[in-house]
Enzyme design. Structure first.
Site, PDB file in Angstrom:
ATOM      1  CB  SER A 210      -0.958   0.027   1.247  1.00 35.23           C
ATOM      2  OG  SER A 210      -1.987   1.039   1.228  1.00 35.23           O
ATOM      3  CG  ASN A 211      -0.358   4.749  -1.181  1.00 37.83           C
ATOM      4  OD1 ASN A 211      -1.040   5.420  -0.666  1.00 37.83           O
ATOM      5  ND2 ASN A 211      -0.996   3.981  -2.350  1.00 37.83           N
TER       6      ASN A 211
END
Ligand code: CTP
Length: 403
Positions: A210-211
């Protein structure tokens, strides 16, 4: 002033010296055609009399749950629903704390908890109280609930100390309300799709790629659009926060593919789409259905595949009457990267922020943006709160002309 004519305004007055200024505020609102219902906390009556306020508003002031001599019950629920705007001025440290924590021990806070109207609070207190971490925390908490804080002004305080803490002048509070009502209709009848937050791409049932996106910017845009009367659908990746505006429809998604499917299902009906999500660029092709065990398996080789480009997919499907807006978070070559993305994804406008700017980017409450338009304009904005940035973005969208 037509912006306020016919509006129902609940004015909650609490026990601070600035309460005397509310007589002017009531007068301004009534003169402009609003109906004003004053609610006073018991302490407020030490600073201004109910007779003054009921005379100016033309309505009996409410302070208790019951009128003592008649037993008449005042419904906080009805009052909350009646209001188009709910204004607490002056808002003392104590009332702000009660509002932030849901302490419903008087008619004012109980009505506040019942209202669906947009809430404004104009803090007024001594300088040191204003700077106390608990006050600052309560104000932040209230902002996160969508309460609009009308920041106090700097100047001489009742204590003769000089600093921030003076309730904003009645004329300024009036202007804030007028502004709110004028803007509240500008997007009426518009249907809006907004993506926000990160996406998560599973590696196995317990791990993902993810980020750092927290969804703050997209949620702020959704809230501002809903305040302006738009019908908003927010396609939201996994984040901790939710918008406070009750009118926003939320579709929760996890992966980029889920986000794309949600967007494609509603894009046809959208007048405007704003792609604010930080979509993960890759997902894992060889993802495991069972947890990858550290001891028993060899170090996994993740096989990554490119995720669909949601903005570009919508860009290809876009009709001439639809507006598509994208974001570009860049670390270098900002202007040319943003222009390139606008072209590639068939966007009408792109909002660029640079990780090189302090206060812009993931997780902050502020942002510094440059808006690039299809016509080749570049509009640079200073560092602002994400709520103010959301308002700037929607103003710019309203200025887009269709081909
Ligand atoms: N976007 C999207 N789907 C993707 C990637 C990006 O909808 N799979 C959207 C974002 O929401 C944003 C715009 O496209 O509005 C630009 O996103 P960004 O991550 O900056 O661009 P990328 O296309 O991923 O390009 P790069 O990673 O090369 O910067």
């Amino acid at each position: 002033m037509d912006c306020i004519r016919g509006k129902h305004i609940v004015l909650g007055i609490t026990g601070g010296i600035a309460a005397y200024k509310t007589a002017t505020l009531v007068r301004l609102l009534v003169k402009a055609g609003a109906e004003v219902q004053v609610i006073m906390t018991p302490n407020a009556k030490e600073f201004i009399t109910p007779v003054t306020l009921s005379t100016l508003s033309g309505k009996p002031v409410i302070s208790e749950f019951f009128t003592a001599n008649t037993g008449q019950w005042h419904s906080h629920v009805d009052l909350g629903l009646w209001a188009d705007a709910f204004v607490v001025a002056p808002a003392t440290a104590s009332t702000l704390a009660k509002m932030a924590n849901g302490v419903a021990d008087n008619m004012l806070v109980t009505s506040y908890l019942s209202t669906r109207a947009t809430v404004f609070a104009a803090p007024a207190m001594d300088f040191d109280m204003m700077q106390h971490p608990s006050t600052l925390r309560n104000i932040e908490q209230l902002k996160s609930y969508g309460v609009n804080i009308i920041e106090p002004a700097e100047g001489e305080l009742a204590s003769h100390l000089v600093g921030k803490g003076r309730m904003e002048e009645p004329e300024k509070i009036f202007d804030t309300l007028c502004d709110f009502f004028s803007r509240s209709q500008t997007m009426k009848g518009k249907t809006m799709l907004i993506t926000a937050g990160p996406t998560r791409e599973k590696i196995d049932p317990v791990r993902y790629i993810s980020n750092y996106s927290t969804g703050k910017m997209g949620i702020a845009i959704a809230e501002e659009a809903a305040k302006r009367g738009a019908e908003v659908t927010l396609v939201l990746g996994p984040v901790d926060r939710r918008p406070s505006h009750a009118g926003i429809t939320i579709i929760d998604v996890e992966s980029a593919n889920e986000m794309l499917a949600a967007c494609e299902s509603i894009f046809d009906h959208a007048d405007i789409a704003v792609m604010c999500a930080a979509v993960a660029d890759y997902s894992v092709a060889n993802r495991e259905d069972r947890k990858i065990k550290r001891e028993k398996s060899a170090i996994p080789n993740l096989e990554l595949v490119k995720n669909p480009d949601i903005a570009a997919t919508l860009g290809r499907a876009k009709q001439p009457n639809q507006i598509l807006v994208g974001f570009a978070l860049e670390t270098d070559n900002e202007a040319s990267n943003a222009a390139d993305k606008m072209e590639r994804k068939n966007l009408d406008m792109i909002v660029m922020n640079s990780l090189r700017d302090k206060g812009a980017g993931f997780g902050t409450d502020t942002n510094k943006i440059t808006i690039f338009t299809k016509e080749g304009d570049a509009i640079r904005y200073p560092l602002k709160s994400k709520n103010e940035v959301a308002a700037d973005i929607l103003d710019a969208i309203s200025n887009i002309k269709h081909e």
